[in-house]
Design a protein around this motif. Structure first.
Motif, PDB file in Angstrom:
ATOM      1  N   PRO A 194       0.816  -1.232   0.000  1.00  0.00           N
ATOM      2  CA  PRO A 194       0.000   0.000   0.000  1.00  0.00           C
ATOM      3  C   PRO A 194       0.845   1.277   0.000  1.00  0.00           C
ATOM      4  CG  PRO A 194      -0.824  -1.551   1.634  1.00  0.00           C
ATOM      5  CD  PRO A 194       0.430  -2.142   1.084  1.00  0.00           C
ATOM      6  N   VAL A 195       2.024   1.231   0.612  1.00  0.00           N
ATOM      7  CA  VAL A 195       2.900   2.422   0.619  1.00  0.00           C
ATOM      8  C   VAL A 195       3.393   2.687  -0.806  1.00  0.00           C
ATOM      9  CG1 VAL A 195       5.100   3.351   1.453  1.00  0.00           C
ATOM     10  CG2 VAL A 195       3.605   2.089   3.014  1.00  0.00           C
ATOM     11  N   ILE A 196       3.762   1.608  -1.494  1.00  0.00           N
ATOM     12  CA  ILE A 196       4.227   1.766  -2.882  1.00  0.00           C
ATOM     13  C   ILE A 196       3.069   2.264  -3.745  1.00  0.00           C
ATOM     14  CG2 ILE A 196       5.257   0.578  -4.865  1.00  0.00           C
ATOM     15  CD1 ILE A 196       6.492  -1.433  -2.873  1.00  0.00           C
ATOM     16  N   ALA A 197       1.884   1.705  -3.505  1.00  0.00           N
ATOM     17  CA  ALA A 197       0.721   2.084  -4.315  1.00  0.00           C
ATOM     18  C   ALA A 197       0.350   3.551  -4.144  1.00  0.00           C
ATOM     19  CB  ALA A 197      -0.474   1.200  -3.956  1.00  0.00           C
ATOM     20  N   ASP A 198       0.659   4.118  -2.986  1.00  0.00           N
ATOM     21  CA  ASP A 198       0.327   5.528  -2.727  1.00  0.00           C
ATOM     22  C   ASP A 198       1.361   6.500  -3.286  1.00  0.00           C
ATOM     23  OD1 ASP A 198      -2.015   5.121  -1.449  1.00  0.00           O
ATOM     24  OD2 ASP A 198      -1.191   5.204   0.591  1.00  0.00           O
ATOM     25  N   ALA A 199       2.489   5.970  -3.749  1.00  0.00           N
ATOM     26  CA  ALA A 199       3.562   6.862  -4.217  1.00  0.00           C
ATOM     27  C   ALA A 199       3.163   7.560  -5.520  1.00  0.00           C
ATOM     28  CB  ALA A 199       4.833   6.060  -4.436  1.00  0.00           C
ATOM     29  N   LYS A 200       3.650   8.791  -5.672  1.00  0.00           N
ATOM     30  CA  LYS A 200       3.332   9.525  -6.908  1.00  0.00           C
ATOM     31  C   LYS A 200       4.067   8.917  -8.098  1.00  0.00           C
ATOM     32  CE  LYS A 200       2.363  13.744  -4.374  1.00  0.00           C
ATOM     33  NZ  LYS A 200       2.911  13.378  -3.034  1.00  0.00           N
ATOM     34  N   ILE A 221       5.830 -12.282 -19.337  1.00  0.00           N
ATOM     35  CA  ILE A 221       4.899 -13.297 -18.799  1.00  0.00           C
ATOM     36  C   ILE A 221       3.944 -12.655 -17.788  1.00  0.00           C
ATOM     37  CG2 ILE A 221       4.755 -15.536 -17.567  1.00  0.00           C
ATOM     38  CD1 ILE A 221       6.393 -16.028 -20.001  1.00  0.00           C
ATOM     39  N   LYS A 222       4.444 -11.650 -17.066  1.00  0.00           N
ATOM     40  CA  LYS A 222       3.662 -10.943 -16.039  1.00  0.00           C
ATOM     41  C   LYS A 222       3.107 -11.918 -14.992  1.00  0.00           C
ATOM     42  CE  LYS A 222       2.632  -7.296 -19.273  1.00  0.00           C
ATOM     43  NZ  LYS A 222       1.821  -6.743 -20.282  1.00  0.00           N
ATOM     44  N   ASN A 223       4.005 -12.725 -14.473  1.00  0.00           N
ATOM     45  CA  ASN A 223       3.644 -13.728 -13.463  1.00  0.00           C
ATOM     46  C   ASN A 223       3.232 -13.026 -12.158  1.00  0.00           C
ATOM     47  OD1 ASN A 223       3.639 -15.600 -11.433  1.00  0.00           O
ATOM     48  ND2 ASN A 223       5.662 -16.448 -11.898  1.00  0.00           N
ATOM     49  N   SER A 224       1.952 -13.060 -11.867  1.00  0.00           N
ATOM     50  CA  SER A 224       1.464 -12.244 -10.752  1.00  0.00           C
ATOM     51  C   SER A 224       1.766 -12.845  -9.377  1.00  0.00           C
ATOM     52  CB  SER A 224      -0.023 -11.937 -10.907  1.00  0.00           C
ATOM     53  OG  SER A 224      -0.705 -13.136 -11.004  1.00  0.00           O
ATOM     54  N   GLU A 225       2.584 -13.906  -9.355  1.00  0.00           N
ATOM     55  CA  GLU A 225       3.069 -14.370  -8.048  1.00  0.00           C
ATOM     56  C   GLU A 225       4.317 -13.600  -7.636  1.00  0.00           C
ATOM     57  OE1 GLU A 225       3.456 -18.580  -8.371  1.00  0.00           O
ATOM     58  OE2 GLU A 225       1.283 -18.791  -8.594  1.00  0.00           O
ATOM     59  N   LEU A 226       4.824 -12.784  -8.536  1.00  0.00           N
ATOM     60  CA  LEU A 226       6.051 -12.041  -8.237  1.00  0.00           C
ATOM     61  C   LEU A 226       5.722 -10.654  -7.693  1.00  0.00           C
ATOM     62  CD1 LEU A 226       8.022 -12.943 -11.508  1.00  0.00           C
ATOM     63  CD2 LEU A 226       8.125 -14.079  -9.268  1.00  0.00           C
ATOM     64  N   PRO A 227       6.282 -10.290  -6.543  1.00  0.00           N
ATOM     65  CA  PRO A 227       5.987  -8.973  -5.975  1.00  0.00           C
ATOM     66  C   PRO A 227       6.247  -7.809  -6.934  1.00  0.00           C
ATOM     67  CG  PRO A 227       6.998 -10.374  -4.325  1.00  0.00           C
ATOM     68  CD  PRO A 227       7.040 -11.143  -5.602  1.00  0.00           C
ATOM     69  N   SER A 228       7.266  -7.903  -7.788  1.00  0.00           N
ATOM     70  CA  SER A 228       7.523  -6.810  -8.745  1.00  0.00           C
ATOM     71  C   SER A 228       6.360  -6.665  -9.727  1.00  0.00           C
ATOM     72  CB  SER A 228       8.806  -7.072  -9.536  1.00  0.00           C
ATOM     73  OG  SER A 228       9.899  -7.136  -8.658  1.00  0.00           O
ATOM     74  N   VAL A 229       5.772  -7.790 -10.096  1.00  0.00           N
ATOM     75  CA  VAL A 229       4.624  -7.750 -11.009  1.00  0.00           C
ATOM     76  C   VAL A 229       3.417  -7.129 -10.301  1.00  0.00           C
ATOM     77  CG1 VAL A 229       3.018  -9.172 -12.371  1.00  0.00           C
ATOM     78  CG2 VAL A 229       5.467  -9.697 -12.359  1.00  0.00           C
ATOM     79  N   LEU A 230       3.280  -7.431  -9.007  1.00  0.00           N
ATOM     80  CA  LEU A 230       2.152  -6.851  -8.251  1.00  0.00           C
ATOM     81  C   LEU A 230       2.235  -5.327  -8.278  1.00  0.00           C
ATOM     82  CD1 LEU A 230       1.978  -9.255  -5.148  1.00  0.00           C
ATOM     83  CD2 LEU A 230       0.569  -9.276  -7.224  1.00  0.00           C
ATOM     84  N   VAL A 231       3.454  -4.793  -8.177  1.00  0.00           N
ATOM     85  CA  VAL A 231       3.624  -3.328  -8.232  1.00  0.00           C
ATOM     86  C   VAL A 231       3.174  -2.817  -9.598  1.00  0.00           C
ATOM     87  CG1 VAL A 231       5.300  -1.437  -8.170  1.00  0.00           C
ATOM     88  CG2 VAL A 231       5.509  -3.332  -6.544  1.00  0.00           C
ATOM     89  N   ASN A 232       3.631  -3.466 -10.659  1.00  0.00           N
ATOM     90  CA  ASN A 232       3.219  -3.047 -12.015  1.00  0.00           C
ATOM     91  C   ASN A 232       1.700  -3.085 -12.161  1.00  0.00           C
ATOM     92  OD1 ASN A 232       5.868  -2.802 -12.756  1.00  0.00           O
ATOM     93  ND2 ASN A 232       5.947  -4.669 -13.982  1.00  0.00           N
ATOM     94  N   GLU A 233       1.095  -4.145 -11.618  1.00  0.00           N
ATOM     95  CA  GLU A 233      -0.358  -4.299 -11.776  1.00  0.00           C
ATOM     96  C   GLU A 233      -1.132  -3.250 -10.980  1.00  0.00           C
ATOM     97  OE1 GLU A 233      -1.060  -8.343 -10.640  1.00  0.00           O
ATOM     98  OE2 GLU A 233      -0.600  -9.110 -12.660  1.00  0.00           O
ATOM     99  N   MET A 234      -0.588  -2.897  -9.807  1.00  0.00           N
ATOM    100  CA  MET A 234      -1.314  -1.954  -8.928  1.00  0.00           C
ATOM    101  C   MET A 234      -1.353  -0.553  -9.512  1.00  0.00           C
ATOM    102  SD  MET A 234      -0.103  -2.642  -4.986  1.00  0.00           S
ATOM    103  CE  MET A 234       1.409  -1.860  -5.334  1.00  0.00           C
TER     104      MET A 234
END
Ligand code: 6PG
Length: 255
Positions: A194-200, A221-234
């Motif tokens: 959530p902190v990353i998601a709130d960043a400008k 591949i955008k494997n959504s088990e990877l935390p880096s992918v979660l950031v991209n998706e958010m």
């Protein structure tokens, strides 16, 4: 959709990365000498790039308003600052000390927020307290979060895999204690999604051929088990990736 910045040449990447950070500083400060630039930085290879792109770069250095910077760590290892594993310790040695002593005068540096070192080694209760205290220091939102991506797709100390789900699933607390890091040391703290998601703005940096497979998993591949992918998706539209050709070897050029 994330933005991709790709460079054949490492020097060009480092220079453009510095310019990107400068641009985010300028929009946060908007010419106001009382404003602050809140930035969170990662450990590992990031320090060297920050030094080269901001301190040792003759184009960017004169424009950085260091005293208006508030620097936080995306994650920190629970070791004393003099331990080579300490993110603050490495940042101090690689960026802060050279910055303060650059040229023939003493330069004013940024304000840097560290963990409470006196609690290190105090066990579970103390580790949780380190995380809580650090959370209480964070700004309401960051102007910029600078992230690395591990060969396994981790970012900050948010690791992939079931035993680390408690880290990526944390949606309330801003900073958590990671007690089982697969990379030493096992005890760390990390900011949460959530902190990353709130960043400008959020910016990833990945360099070198050891990253090429994971870059393919993350960006193609955008494997959504990877935390880096979660950031991209958010928050895709606020995310920029800086890659060199070695890290991006499996990413099509027109991507
Ligand atoms: O303290 C840490 O361990 C980091 O914050 C971590 O998330 C790092 O950014 C990645 O492991 C990539 O590190 P490199 O850029 O050194 O590969």
């Amino acid at each position: 959709m994330v933005k991709l910045q790709r460079f054949a040449e490492s020097n060009a990447l480092v220079h453009e990365f510095g310019k990107y950070i400068l641009e985010k500083q300028d929009s946060a400060l908007a010419g106001n000498s009382h404003a602050v630039f809140n930035i969170a930085i990662s450990g590992g290879s990031m320090n060297k790039v920050l030094y080269e792109g901001l301190v040792n770069d003759k184009d960017t250095f004169p424009h950085i308003k260091w005293p208006q910077w508030r620097i936080f760590f995306c994650d920190e290892r629970l070791v004393p600052f003099e331990d080579p594993l300490s993110n603050y310790g490495q940042f101090k040695k690689t960026v802060l000390d050279p910055l303060v002593h650059k040229g023939d005068q003493l330069n004013l540096g940024p304000t840097v927020y560290t963990i409470n070192q006196s609690l290190i080694g105090g066990g579970e209760t103390a580790n949780k307290k380190i995380a809580e205290e650090y959370a209480s220091l964070l700004p309401a939102s960051f102007d910029l979060v600078l992230l690395g991506c591990g060969d396994d797709g981790h970012t900050c100390s948010l690791f992939p895999g079931e035993e680390f789900n408690y880290l990526v699933e944390e949606m309330t607390r801003k900073v958590v204690w990671c007690y089982n890091s697969p990379k030493p040391p096992s005890n760390r703290i990390t900011i949460t999604l959530p902190v990353i998601a709130d960043a400008k703005n959020v910016c990833f940096l990945a360099r070198g051929s050891s990253k090429k497979d994971i870059m393919h998993d993350v960006l193609i591949i955008k494997n959504s088990e990877l935390p880096s992918v979660l950031v991209n998706e958010m928050i895709g539209t606020r995310v920029t990736w800086f890659l060199d050709d070695a890290a991006g070897a499996l990413i099509p050029r027109d991507c």
